[in-house]
Design an enzyme around this catalytic site. Structure first.
Site: not given
Lengths: 885, 885
Positions: B21, B90, B99, B101, B333, B452, B767, B835, B855
């Site tokens: 912020k 803030r 929301g 803090m 933001r 919220h 694998s 896997c 992979y």
């Protein structure tokens, strides 16, 4: 490449190539002893044979060339009917494997040479006897026709003649028998070869083949001899001990192999072949009786024996033959001996200045000490005849124990609070463990040395006779049969876990003690070893035993054992409590008990470190068995759906089910338990610190090491340690007394080893729990693996050995090494030890030495073994390091 | 060191120090947007505060110095009754935590400055309202007196006045309320401070303290935000959206956060403070309605929005306030968005030339794709009329979900372990987050798309219907009304988070498909990634789905799934057979089934590799449950001790007991089974090779990889492989057709990884079975750990995350890396894959990329996610490597 060595071309240090027998025949030849000439076909040839699955080409050319030399030396010719040379063919591997492989004698005899021999010896009976022996052995060993058929025919012949002894059979009958043997072989589809050269080639091949026969394989398994070494084959000119009363044959040890005393110990037979002594068919005479019979020979033999002991620097096992008044040495090797003898011989010889102390320490196999260090049956009691022997099984966990027979684990737990019990089962399984722990000894009808019963018993040092197939157990009727005896629940029996014997009644036993010689040997060992040796002990009695056997501390004190017995109901109250305050109330009752336990241990161990492991096993181990409970509930449900007993049982069952796990080994135990129920370890820590304070007040010196089990992530350790530090500080502040303590952790799951650097930041010592580490690294549950697939794995050589017995260097060992390095990198002087069964296994102790651990810990009875193994590792490592230079 | 930065002293790239912020307020200030002046206290101060547990000395001197600059710029003075400056305080951390803090507005008001404000604004109602809000927020956040007490007093006041809306309460009543609030605070033991400087100091400290409150901790857990970052604290001069009808406040996204369409999307309220929009108390207007009301402001805002999207190169989330006709930007933001929107925005922006394809690929969180690949309501099911539509709200987070209605967050957490739940609330607040995460879906009666509930649900990919005003929720009585229906706790409902519809019952859902944009994005991803992506599939249907989602092969085909269903009786016949020939007879019946399965799979996967794992689970998994069987036997025993049914059941029970294991996870399964019963894998290999031959005959191209599971010692692999090679050769010889195949093994127990060099000599691929490897490396049984201690471990941060969800780099990862290195050292081109579930987790995929696997394999539905994650890993790794240079 040279494949065949004359005896005078070899030496004692060529065992790899010539085998033990061949190398020693060469050595004896070279130092001028009377050895019949011969040669050795090398182990290389055997390995080549195994690879090719046939004999290498041109080998027999080489054999024939050496045979010619032997012919020259003996003045006889192989296959020559005029003056035939006869030879023996024997296997001989690098490591002695007595009786495990095959031998053929009298090779070279056939119908023609037999007649020639008769002309030379004028003794047809002797010649025909030798010939019939050759045919039988040859057929058995080479042609695969079992001996039994030949023996039956010989028996029939003797029966027909009305004689008992072989020696009473006359020559013509033996001649006839030779014909019978030859046609029997033919009936079996084989032909005894008349050509001596063919005999020799086939016999050599048979010796190499015999390396892989079943007996040999079994023996190598047991003795841990690699299967790929191969055997050599010795061909030696025959001498005969059965040529009359001026001939004979015998075996001797240069010292007594049973007690170790310094007297030559041997046996012989007059007018006999060597095989007759070994086979035990005729009862031999004591060697001393040779003296009056053949005094010159006797003196010559004693001189040779002395010379060989000096030459080989060890107690020797000798074979000799006397042929017509002339002595021949046929074999010498380092003599096998009992543990007791091994110790005495080593110490005596060092004291006599024959060997160094290092050699004495290296000369005793640590495993042999095991025999000497357990409670033993009093031999005097047995000799009274008051205690009939009921049966014999396998000696699966050494030590003698007496108690009342019980037939279920539950009953064992129940009765054990009143009197000693022996648990008798067809076989055991993991559900029986509680009952096994409650028993003084275990007897099973089925299962081998690695069966569940055997493993658990050894782990906890409980005597066990396993696989006692001579008994028949009926656990429903609570009895077992042994022969014509019936033993019922409550009857007293005694088992001897060393010999495997089972007796009726309570046989008196004697405590093992360290003999003077053993004490001396271990004192020497202590000078050489770097590894410290601690014991696993959970109570003051075991701690005392540990000190007596030379332990330098306690490496593992399992606190959960303190929750059984009369404390079990309080423990159960704790577990069944519905909330923390209920648990705390029960724990408050346990606190004084635990404190007293620790006071006792700290007093005994004053000045020596005591590593106390906080609670480890899953809580359900303290509750009744699930299946039993389920049965009870179902039965009660059928009887009456609303009884108060049912409601109570159901509550208990519910809790048991809550705690039950699919894989308890990998479940809620160890530090996980401490995080979930910190009040338990809070109580334990309070008891430990209060006990240390009290012992310090009494003027003793407690050295406290608190060990947190089963850590896998450093945060587990941090959280529990931080909490317990504050507990310890509070206790000390309240008492106004400070005691030293340190915190450490078990390294017993792979992740702990892999992240040992992180873990080392938060503790002062590691103790490798290599049993659990082996389970998780292999993914083997020991309870399931042993008896299911692990036996097969070891038998079929899938694993080189049982990794729970001897630490797996390649896998588990890699983790141990890694963790030791990581740990030391972060905390240079972190203390590193190992606890559990591997701590009492010599090969594993050697590994611990190599990777630089600080100590090993094992059962009190194995402490001497570990001291010796640690010294041997240090000496061997010194040697191998200096060899590397 | 500088602890406080004016907005014009910072920039967007100072997020670490100023928080998101603060950094964005600085950036907006510097590019000339209308931002009310202010300054940021750095995150360094927060970390210092956490360390000291008090505010650093002299900080407030620095704050006062910066405050003076703000006073100069605004022309107002903090605490000056003549012209008071009011400020907001803030929190603002590096990563957005909406929301989570605390915030305090209107700081600087006290009895005196309030009167000064009234003189200036001539609006006592506005001033007293601001003052009472300050007291309430300050007491709640700083003094720890819960808001509820203040709200009750306000409600009582409104009730006494007979008004409903806050805005209807007159100024004098608000003045009275201020007195009531102050004395209520006093009753609670605290005093609202009159000194504005004291207010400011206490408020800044409270913001830092709020970093560690429970809501914030839960949020960080879920979002994987490190706990030690700390928050910054922003102090900004107040502007007021509640100064009349020329004032207002709102939030907007530069594109639609739900669909991704390129239209500005926002909501606003006239005459309101910013908190009113976020809290969802009043239902806001659509942003487009601002245009007719304040056209100049609307245009200005659109220009600012465009500029910010260009400047930040992403879709932005903006907050603005209009004070008496003047626009102020209060926050910007990067905007949160649904998976669908994320994909569309990324692809659109790349196509618009605003970002590169690399940026587009990096700009979508792979986890968000999960939403797109969730199931949807089956329209056919709806058209049957079996599932009445209960209500319609806002489709706040897409995806369909069914579950049992629950009405509190606590109850959701409780019930979610047993069954799926839908959390139904009037509206949600940060205290509900834990319950929201436990639910399959969320339904709220109030609040808009930025409420919220909506924000949290979208963030976590949980389906959500918000602002469903057609229902009326009574959470105390655990029910809600919809029309004339009453839905109680436990009733099944279904929500559709895409359309906003709510249905009664469990409505069937259908498979998702890839949208055009997603296909485009994944095609781009495929260009960047190095890792191949395979799918786990056990049948032709799943294989087709896998291909559709872009799988390049099958990484895991679990053959045992083929033994269930109508084949189970044959399988049981095999297991119950008393000898090998019985087993072979049953296996012969299974062979054609398995062959057909493989033919189907090979046909679909023609030209792509298929890794088939030989039988893995313990055999008892194919038999009836032990406990059920035991109950049946006992019941039969009670009824009749000799019935044939009993005998049969007992036989079955006996076999189940034979096969039962204490720790089946570590028992007789995988390759151990193959060694014990080679006939099973012989049948499987025959089926595989015969199927490949058949498929080849049909002109397709089968690529067969046969995988042997659970190898721990190379000998296990050697024995089984050698045997199966001969089986394969026989099958091919018989058919006269050759097919290519290779053999590999799972690396799923630590010892396999530790000895991967030995193992690599005997197989063509590894694998990694990281689920089992995690179990054994941690010593965690997943069945036992999850739900028992693992949840606690994750909640209490003992483990950074659940290692079964995201691969544990330090422990398990070390083994994987070691095995990959060892394997490649011996066999340079050994194929390496993973896997199991980790193959579909982005962080784990990144790890696989880093250690150089070939992979990953995951469920077909996660293939798109893995493709994207693999591309991101490649791009990030490229960046981080070039940064290293």
């Amino acid at each position: 490449m040279k494949n065949v060595y004359l005896f005078d071309e070899g030496s004692a240090d060529m065992r790899d190539l010539l085998g033990g027998k061949g190398a020693n025949l060469a050595e004896m030849t070279n130092i001028g002893l009377p050895v019949p000439p011969g040669f050795t076909v090398t182990t290389d040839v055997c390995r080549e044979y195994m690879r090719l699955n046939r004999m290498p080409e041109r080998l027999m050319d080489e054999v024939r060339a050496k045979l010619q030399v032997v012919e020259q030396r003996t003045g006889k010719t192989f296959g020559d009917p005029q003056n035939p040379l006869l030879v023996s063919v024997r296997s001989g591997a690098k490591f002695s494997m007595p009786g495990m492989m095959d031998t053929i004698l009298n090779l070279g005899l056939n119908d023609e040479t037999a007649e020639g021999m008769i002309r030379l010896t004028n003794n047809p009976r002797f010649v025909y006897d030798a010939y019939r022996r050759l045919i039988m052995m040859f057929c058995d060993v080479v042609l695969d026709i079992p001996k039994r058929g030949f023996e039956e025919r010989f028996e029939a012949l003797k029966h027909g003649l009305g004689v008992e002894q072989d020696t009473d059979v006359p020559a013509d009958a033996l001649f006839e028998l030779i014909g019978v043997f030859k046609s029997y072989a033919r009936e079996q589809g084989a032909e005894f070869p008349m050509d001596p050269r063919e005999q020799l080639a086939m016999a050599i091949e048979a010796v190499f083949r015999s390396w892989n026969n079943e007996r040999a394989n079994v023996y190598r398994e047991r003795e841990k001899i690699p299967h790929d070494l191969g055997t050599a084959c010795n061909v030696q000119s025959m001498v005969f001990g059965n040529l009359g009363d001026d001939s004979g044959t015998g075996v001797a040890f240069t010292r007594d192999p049973s007690t170790g005393e310094k007297v030559i110990y041997g046996e012989f037979l007059v007018n006999a072949q060597g095989e007759d002594v070994v086979a035990g068919i005729r009862t031999p005479l004591h060697l001393s009786e040779l003296k009056p019979m053949m005094p010159a020979i006797y003196d010559e033999f004693l001189q040779i024996a002395d010379r060989l002991e000096l030459h080989y620097r060890d107690m020797m096992d000798l074979e000799f033959t006397i042929e017509r008044g002339r002595l021949y040495m046929l074999q010498c090797r380092v003599g096998k001996r009992t543990g007791r003898a091994a110790v005495k011989i080593a110490v005596d010889r060092a004291n006599e200045g024959l060997i160094s102390r290092e050699e004495a320490v290296l000369g005793v196999n640590p495993v042999q000490l095991d025999q000497l260090l357990h409670r033993q049956i009093d031999p005097n009691a047995i000799s009274t005849g008051d205690y009939p022997e009921l049966a014999q099984g396998l000696g699966a966990s050494p030590g003698a124990a007496s108690g009342h027979a019980v037939f279920t684990a539950a009953r064992a737990v129940e009765l054990a609070t009143e009197k000693p019990v022996i648990l008798v089962r067809p076989e055991t399984n993991p559900d029986d463990v509680k009952g096994m722990l409650a028993s003084k000894g275990i007897l099973t009808a089925r299962g081998g040395m690695t069966s569940h019963a055997a493993v658990v018993a050894r782990g906890f040092g409980i005597p066990c006779v396993a696989g006692c197939e001579a008994i028949s157990v009926d656990d429903e009727r609570r009895l077992f049969y042994a022969g014509n005896q019936t033993i019922r629940e409550g009857d007293a029996i005694t088992i001897d876990g060393a010999t495997g014997k089972v007796f009726l009644g309570t046989v008196p036993t004697i405590e093992p003690e360290l003999s003077n010689e053993l004490n001396v040997l271990l004192t020497w060992a202590d000078e050489f070893r770097r590894l410290r040796v601690r014991a696993n002990a959970d109570n003051p009695e075991d701690s005392e035993k540990a000190i007596e056997f030379g332990a330098e501390g306690i490496g593992l004190c399992r606190t959960e054992h303190m929750f059984f017995g009369d404390r079990l109901p309080i423990m159960q109250e704790m577990i069944l409590a519905s909330d923390e305050s209920g648990r705390r109330a029960a724990l408050a009752k346990l606190l004084p008990f635990q404190r007293e336990d620790f006071i006792g241990i700290f007093e005994v161990m004053s000045g020596k470190p005591v590593t106390i492991r906080l609670i480890d096993p899953p809580l359900h181990e303290f509750l009744p068995d699930h299946e039993t409970l389920l049965r009870e509930v179902i039965m009660l449900e059928v009887a009456n759906s609303d009884s108060p007993a049912l409601i109570e049982k159901r509550r208990l069952l519910k809790r048991v089910e809550d705690l039950r796990e699919s894989n308890p080994m990998l479940g809620m135990r160890g530090v996980r338990l401490s995080i979930r129920f910190p009040e338990i370890v809070e109580m334990q820590t309070t008891a430990i610190i209060e006990a240390a304070i009290e012992v310090k007040r009494r003027g003793k010196e407690p050295i406290v090491e608190i060990m947190i089990p089963l850590v896998g992530h450093v945060n587990e350790l941090k959280i529990v340690r931080d909490y317990l530090e504050s507990v310890a500080q509070d206790v000390m502040a309240k008492a106004g007394v400070k005691v030293d303590y340190s915190f450490g952790t078990m390294i017993e799951i792979p992740r702990a080893a892999l992240t040992a650097d992180e873990i080392a930041e938060h503790c002062e010592f590691f103790s490798f729990g290599t049993n659990d580490l082996t389970q998780t690294t292999f993914g083997f549950s020991r309870d399931d693996a042993e008896g299911k697939f692990l036996d097969i794995y070891v038998q079929e050589k899938i694993l080189p050995e049982n990794p729970f017995v001897s630490l797996d260097r390649n896998g588990v060992g890699r983790l141990v090494k890694m963790a030791a390095e990581y740990g030391r990198r972060i905390r240079r002087h972190i203390k590193l030890g190992i606890c559990g069964e591997h701590g009492g296994d010599p090969a594993s102790v050697e590994f611990c030495h190599e990777v630089g651990l600080d100590y090993v810990s094992c059962s009190p009875y194995r402490v001497p073994l570990a001291r010796l193994a640690a010294a041997q590792a240090a000496l061997r490592y010194r040697v191998s390091v200096s060899e590397d230079k």
